[in-house]
Design a protein around this motif. Sequence first.
Motif: not given
Length: 365
Positions: A265-270, A281-288, A308-311, A329-336
């Motif tokens: 979920y995203h919030m714009d503080l402006k 889609d979180i763009g060209d970013r990855a979450i750790f 990109r767009n992965c956790i 996040l796009g494909k909704r698929e987990p992998a190890k």
Amino acid sequence: MGWSELPPDLLATIAGTLTEFTDHIRFRSVCSRWRSALRSLPLPPQLPFLLLPSNYPSRFYSFSEDRIYPVRTSDDSTISFLLGSVSGWLLALKGQIHGVFTVSVVNPFTGASADLPESNMLRCTYPGGADALVWDRSASIAAVGSTYRRGVFYCCIGKPHDWKQIESLRTINAVSVTFHKSKLYVMNSSILHQTFILDETTLEKLLVINSPLFRSYTTPHLFVNSPLFRSYTTLHLFVSSEESLLLLKSDKASQNSGSPVYKVYHMDLKKEVKKWRKVKDIGDRAIFLDKIRCFSVEVGDERSKVRRNCIYTAVEGNNRIYSVSVFDLGKREPAKLDGEVSKFRVEGELEFGEVSPTWIMPSFR
């Protein structure tokens, strides 16, 4: 001409070709002139290291190199717990689990350290208590909270002040503590999952934001098994910029049901009306992500080892075998992910109890 006598422009050219953080460490270790040559050069975008639970010495897994390194911090044979952060520093706790901790912040990549005041406010009166601590530091302040103990505490780095409680956060259980551009962001584990934004200098409360109410009875980082909601839900907050917040929600059908399913979920503080908006889609970013800490990194070109767009989640399996899982996040698929980290295992019992693997961003600052 010896290696230490190479002209500055040539050293800058050589340093400019280095992309791996460990290569920068090797470059700096040649001599003082080589180390000075790096000071004026920006460090290329880096991937985080994974601090693995281990006895002395500490061990880091380099995600980009798929390699495990032993890392010896100053006097780390006496350290009880090491907790990572996005700032590149570790919070080092020394002492007895039920007693008074000696506290310091350590940069394992430069060897720099700073002692913090001794305190019993970080004592752990329950199994795995230190594993529930959340913390971060700015240039001048360290702040620590806990998912199990109320209050957020702070002290000034390099000054002989004791730990103090942030008055406006005295009654909360913190599940996230983050400094970002002169502000302190703290997420509470209450029913409303509130996020508090404070001024870093005055610690005055600037804004309070309620998280989206997925279910009124879910609690961040605490397993909930309600007849109405048979799911294990955790929430993680991270600051993507001074004007933007992202909230990560993970669900599992049960505690041992395998890979969780993530939503962002995203919030714009402006904007005047501040609302959480679900994004796919979180763009060209990855979450750790690890048990508590959460941050994102920019993804480079197609040769990057991060998608990109992965956790990417640090996972602790049976028999202390660790791994990294990735959720698209796009494909909704987990992998190890396979790699050296899955081959690492602590021999014998951990001297100071069980802790979880934790991500840390490398930094020379």
